[in-house]
Write an enzyme that holds these catalytic residues in place. Structure first.
Site, mmCIF file in Angstrom:
data_model
loop_
_atom_site.group_PDB
_atom_site.id
_atom_site.type_symbol
_atom_site.label_atom_id
_atom_site.label_comp_id
_atom_site.label_asym_id
_atom_site.label_seq_id
_atom_site.Cartn_x
_atom_site.Cartn_y
_atom_site.Cartn_z
ATOM 1 N N GLU A 44 0.656 -1.258 0.185
ATOM 2 C CA GLU A 44 -0.048 -0.159 0.106
ATOM 3 C C GLU A 44 0.858 1.347 -0.091
ATOM 4 O OE1 GLU A 44 -3.138 0.282 -0.448
ATOM 5 O OE2 GLU A 44 -3.908 -2.008 -0.070
ATOM 6 N N GLU A 82 -2.259 8.978 0.077
ATOM 7 C CA GLU A 82 -2.603 8.610 -1.232
ATOM 8 C C GLU A 82 -2.116 9.891 -2.338
ATOM 9 O OE1 GLU A 82 -6.502 7.284 -3.824
ATOM 10 O OE2 GLU A 82 -6.640 7.791 -1.422
#
Length: 224
Positions: free
Chosen positions: A63, A85
């Site tokens: 991730e 992100e």
């Protein structure tokens, strides 16, 4: 189970200047967070404990990866390179080792660890203990109708008839299904799934433990 030197070996380039997480993720923060969750990395025999830690770091490193095929020491030495992100300015964009998203996750995680993440979501990207705690909370907590990743990897999850018919069997692959099965599982060979497996095997090798069965979810239908 994980010493400071082993932590540094596993997350070898997390403090590289090319990584936005430079200096954020520390060994002390991980240990502090881990001790807040009974059973995390302490359930079962040594092999089970090592396999859980390899699975946790395998999924979270995927991730947050900053690796590329020809990266120094290989792509799997570059976990924990990113903390937020990229390309998403939403208030509840992905943050932390599991890229925590959506207000309901921030609310539940915040309540579980005793921190107001609804009004202070950036704590997940700036406070290393909070960041690790949210990731371990996600790992230890059943997600909707899905089992917890912890229960799967330590052998406490028994597939239902529906799980069996969907091809879901105990192993690392089901954890990928729990985390992002709707996008990655049941589609045959998938580069994202392969990357998760690569990280997992990298950490298993470092910790000296076997991979176990059912490491992919290529033929598993997603949870509904």
């Amino acid at each position: 189970m994980i010493t400071r030197s082993l932590f540094d070996k596993m997350l070898k380039h997390r403090n590289d200047n090319r990584c936005p997480t430079h200096g954020l993720y520390t060994y002390d923060a991980f240990i502090t967070a881990a001790r807040s969750f009974n059973g995390f990395g302490t359930t079962g025999d040594d092999a089970t404990r090592k396999r859980e830690l390899a699975a946790f770091f395998g999924q979270t490193s995927h991730e947050t990866t900053g690796g590329w095929p020809s990266a120094p020491d290989g792509p799997y030495a570059w976990g924990y390179c990113f903390v937020t992100e990229i390309g998403n300015n939403d208030r509840y964009r992905g943050r932390g080792p599991f890229q925590l998203t959506y207000d309901y996750n921030y609310n539940q995680a915040g309540e579980a660890i005793g921190v107001d993440l609804i009004n202070n979501p950036d704590l997940v990207a700036t406070d290393p203990v909070v960041s690790f705690k949210t990731a371990i909370w996600f790992w230890m907590t059943p997600q909707g109708n899905k089992p917890s990743s912890h229960n799967v990897i330590v052998g406490k999850w028994t597939p239902s008839d529906a799980d069996k018919s969907a091809g879901r069997a105990p192993g690392y692959g089901v954890i990928t299904n729990i985390i992002n099965g709707g996008l990655e599982c049941g589609k045959g060979q998938d580069a994202r799934v392969a990357d998760r497996i690569g990280f997992y095997k990298w950490y298993c090798d470092i910790l000296g433990v076997s991979y176990g069965n059912n490491v992919d979810c290529y033929s598993q239908r997603p949870f509904t």
